[in-house]
Write an enzyme that holds these catalytic residues in place. Structure first.
Site, PDB file in Angstrom:
ATOM      1  CG  ASP A  73      -1.797   1.081   1.301  1.00  0.00           C
ATOM      2  OD1 ASP A  73      -2.046   1.878   0.134  1.00  0.00           O
ATOM      3  OD2 ASP A  73      -2.432   1.309   2.191  1.00  0.00           O
ATOM      4  CG  ASP A 272      -3.696   4.016  -2.567  1.00  0.00           C
ATOM      5  OD1 ASP A 272      -2.984   3.296  -2.094  1.00  0.00           O
ATOM      6  OD2 ASP A 272      -4.957   4.260  -2.044  1.00  0.00           O
TER       7      ASP A 272
END
Length: 437
Positions: A73, A272
Site C-alpha cells: 500500500d 495508491d
C-alpha cells in the site's frame, strides 16, 4: 476495493526475502560511488486487479524463517501484521501470527511520537507501550502496539543485512463492508512518513529513500532503493507540496481522451497501490464516463447491469475472453501533468477496463465521491499495471515508464541474490556480509 488509506496516523516497517532473480537486460543500472554501501532490495509480488483485487509480498520477520504475506500500500505509512494475541476482526491466515518477545516500543520513542499527530495522547509512564491506530479511506482500520524486530534483507549489491525495523503488531481490525479483507497477514505501508519502512531503512544508511513497483496481471515486483532506476526514459513529475497526509500525489493534471484534451483540468492525483481501481471525484468521473459512452455509440456493446462486478459493465455480441477482444472498441485516456514537460501517464483501454468471469467488459474507473473519498482522485492498480512507478522521496519526484512487468524474471541474462546466513545485530545497526561464490 483494496485498502485506500486517507488518514495516516501510523508507522511502519517490514521486509523479508526469498530468492529473487532479475534481468540485467531490463534495467540500466546507474553507477554508484564505490565508497558508499547504499544498495537496493527487490521482492516478487503476487496478485492481480481482477479477480483478486490486491497485490501482496512475502516477507520474513525475526531471526527465524517465518514469512508473512502483506498487502502492499503506497497510500499509507504504517506496516502492521496480525499479532499473536486475542483479537477482533482477525486476519484470515491464522497460521501467520507475529509473536512479540518483549520488543514493544515505549511511548517516549521518537517513532512513537511521529505516529501521533495530536497532543492528546500523553505518556503516563516511561515504560508505557506505544499504541497505534490507523484509519483507511474505505473506513477500515487497525489498532495495536508498535514493536521492532529484524527484517532480513538480501541486497542487489550481493550483501545481506538484518536491520531492526519498527512496525505494528495489530489485534483489532475493522474492514469496509461489503469488501472482505484480502487473505494477507497485514499491510506493508510504502508511504513517505517517518515511520514508513523505506524512511527507516534510509535513516539507517542502508539505501536511498526511494520505493517503487511494477504491477502486472501475474504479480510483478516491488523494490526499495534507487539501483533499478534507468538513467533515461523515465517521465518525472514533482510531488505536490500540499499533499494530503503523506500520500504520493502530484498535479495539476489534465485529462486527454483519444489523444485530445477533454477540458477536464486541475486534478491533483494520488498514486495508491492499495486501491484496486482508479477513483475520480463525481464531477470528473461523470465527465470521463460520458466521453466513453458517447464514443461507444454505434459499436456492438450494450449495458450489462446484471453484472455486479463493477458499477458500469457492457456485454458484446459474444462473451469476451480477454481485453484483447475488446480494447479496439475503446479509445485511450491520458493524464497530462501541465507543469511538467512530457509528463503524461498513458492509459490505454487495458489500464481502465477489466473483463469479468461473465465475459463482460467493465469500467475500472469508479466514482470516489460515492464511496466516501471526498475530493481525492486516486490512480489505482488497474491504471498502474505494466508501468514501473518510482517514488523518489529524496528528490520529491514521482516517475514512471511503460514496460512489461512480467519480463522481470523471464528475459535476458538473469542473476540472483545470494543465499546464506544473515548477521543479526541489535539496535538500529546492521552488517553487510560479502557474497561467497
Amino acid at each position: 476495493m483494496a485498502r485506500t488509506p486517507t488518514l495516516i496516523l501510523f508507522l511502519l516497517p517490514l521486509l523479508a526475502t526469498f530468492s529473487v532473480c532479475f534481468s540485467a537486460n531490463i534495467f540500466s543500472l546507474r553507477k554508484k560511488n564505490s565508497d558508499r554501501l547504499l544498495s537496493s532490495a527487490v521482492f516478487p509480488l503476487k496478485g492481480n486487479v481482477y479477480p483478486l483485487g490486491y497485490y501482496s509480498v512475502s516477507i520474513n520477520i525475526g531471526k527465524g524463517d517465518e514469512a508473512f504475506e502483506f498487502d502492499i500500500d503506497s497510500g499509507s505509512d504504517l506496516t502492521w501484521v496480525q499479532c499473536d494475541a486475542p483479537c477482533t476482526g482477525c486476519t484470515k491466515p491464522r497460521g501467520q501470527l507475529y509473536k512479540p518477545d518483549n520488543n514493544a516500543l515505549t511511548c517516549f520513542e521518537p517513532l512513537c511520537a511521529s505516529l501521533h499527530l495530536t497532543a492528546d495522547q500523553q505518556c503516563e509512564s516511561a515504560d508505557e507501550q506505544c499504541q497505534y491506530e490507523i484509519e483507511y479511506a474505505d473506513h477500515g482500520s487497525s489498532l495495536g502496539v508498535l514493536v521492532n524486530d529484524h527484517f532480513p534483507l538480501k541486497l542487489t549489491n550481493g550483501s545481506l543485512a538484518a536491520p531492526r525495523i519498527a512496525f505494528g503488531c495489530g489485534y483489532d481490525h475493522k474492514y469496509s463492508v461489503p469488501n472482505p479483507p484480502p487473505p494477507t497477514a497485514g499491510v506493508l505501508g510504502l508511504g513517505n512518513g517517518e515511520v514508513s519502512i523505506i524512511s527507516q531503512l534510509s535513516n539507517m544508511g542502508i539505501m536511498r529513500n526511494v520505493v517503487g513497483h511494477c504491477l502486472s496481471e501475474q504479480g510483478g515486483f516491488l523494490f526499495f532503493g534507487d539501483e533499478l532506476i534507468p538513467s533515461s526514459g523515465v517521465a518525472w513529475t514533482s510531488m505536490s507540496s500540499e499533499s494530503i497526509g503523506n500520500h504520493y500525489s502530484s498535479g495539476p493534471a489534465e485529462v486527454y481522451f483519444g489523444g485530445k484534451a477533454a477540458g477536464i483540468k486541475g486534478l491533483t492525483l494520488v498514486f495508491d497501490s492499495g486501491s484496486s481501481y482508479t477513483y475520480f471525484t463525481s464531477q470528473v468521473y461523470d465527465s470521463v464516463l460520458a466521453l466513453v459512452r458517447d464514443d461507444l455509440k454505434g459499436k456492438p456493446l450494450e449495458d450489462a447491469p446484471e453484472d455486479k462486478s463493477l458499477p458500469i459493465c457492457w456485454r458484446g455480441p459474444q462473451p469476451f475472453k480477454s481485453l484483447r477482444d475488446v480494447k479496439n472498441y475503446f479509445r485511450p485516456l491520458a493524464l497530462h501533468f501541465t507543469k511538467t514537460k512530457n509528463a503524461q501517464i498513458q492509459l490505454p483501454p487495458e489500464s481502465y477496463l477489466i473483463v469479468t468471469k461473465y465475459g463482460n467488459v467493465c469500467f475500472g474507473i469508479l466514482n470516489g465521491t460515492e464511496v466516501g473519498l471526498g475530493d481525492l482522485n486516486i490512480i489505482g492498480d488497474v491504471s498502474l499495471q505494466d508501468k514501473m512507478v518510482i517514488y523518489d522521496n529524496e528528490r520529491r519526484k514521482i516517475g514512471w515508464f511503460s514496460t512489461s512487468c512480467n519480463k522481470f524474471q523471464k528475459e535476458g541474462q538473469s542473476f540472483c541474490e545470494p543465499e546464506g546466513p544473515l548477521s543479526i545485530l541489535s539496535g538500529n545497526y546492521y552488517e553487510y556480509i560479502p557474497k561467497i561464490f
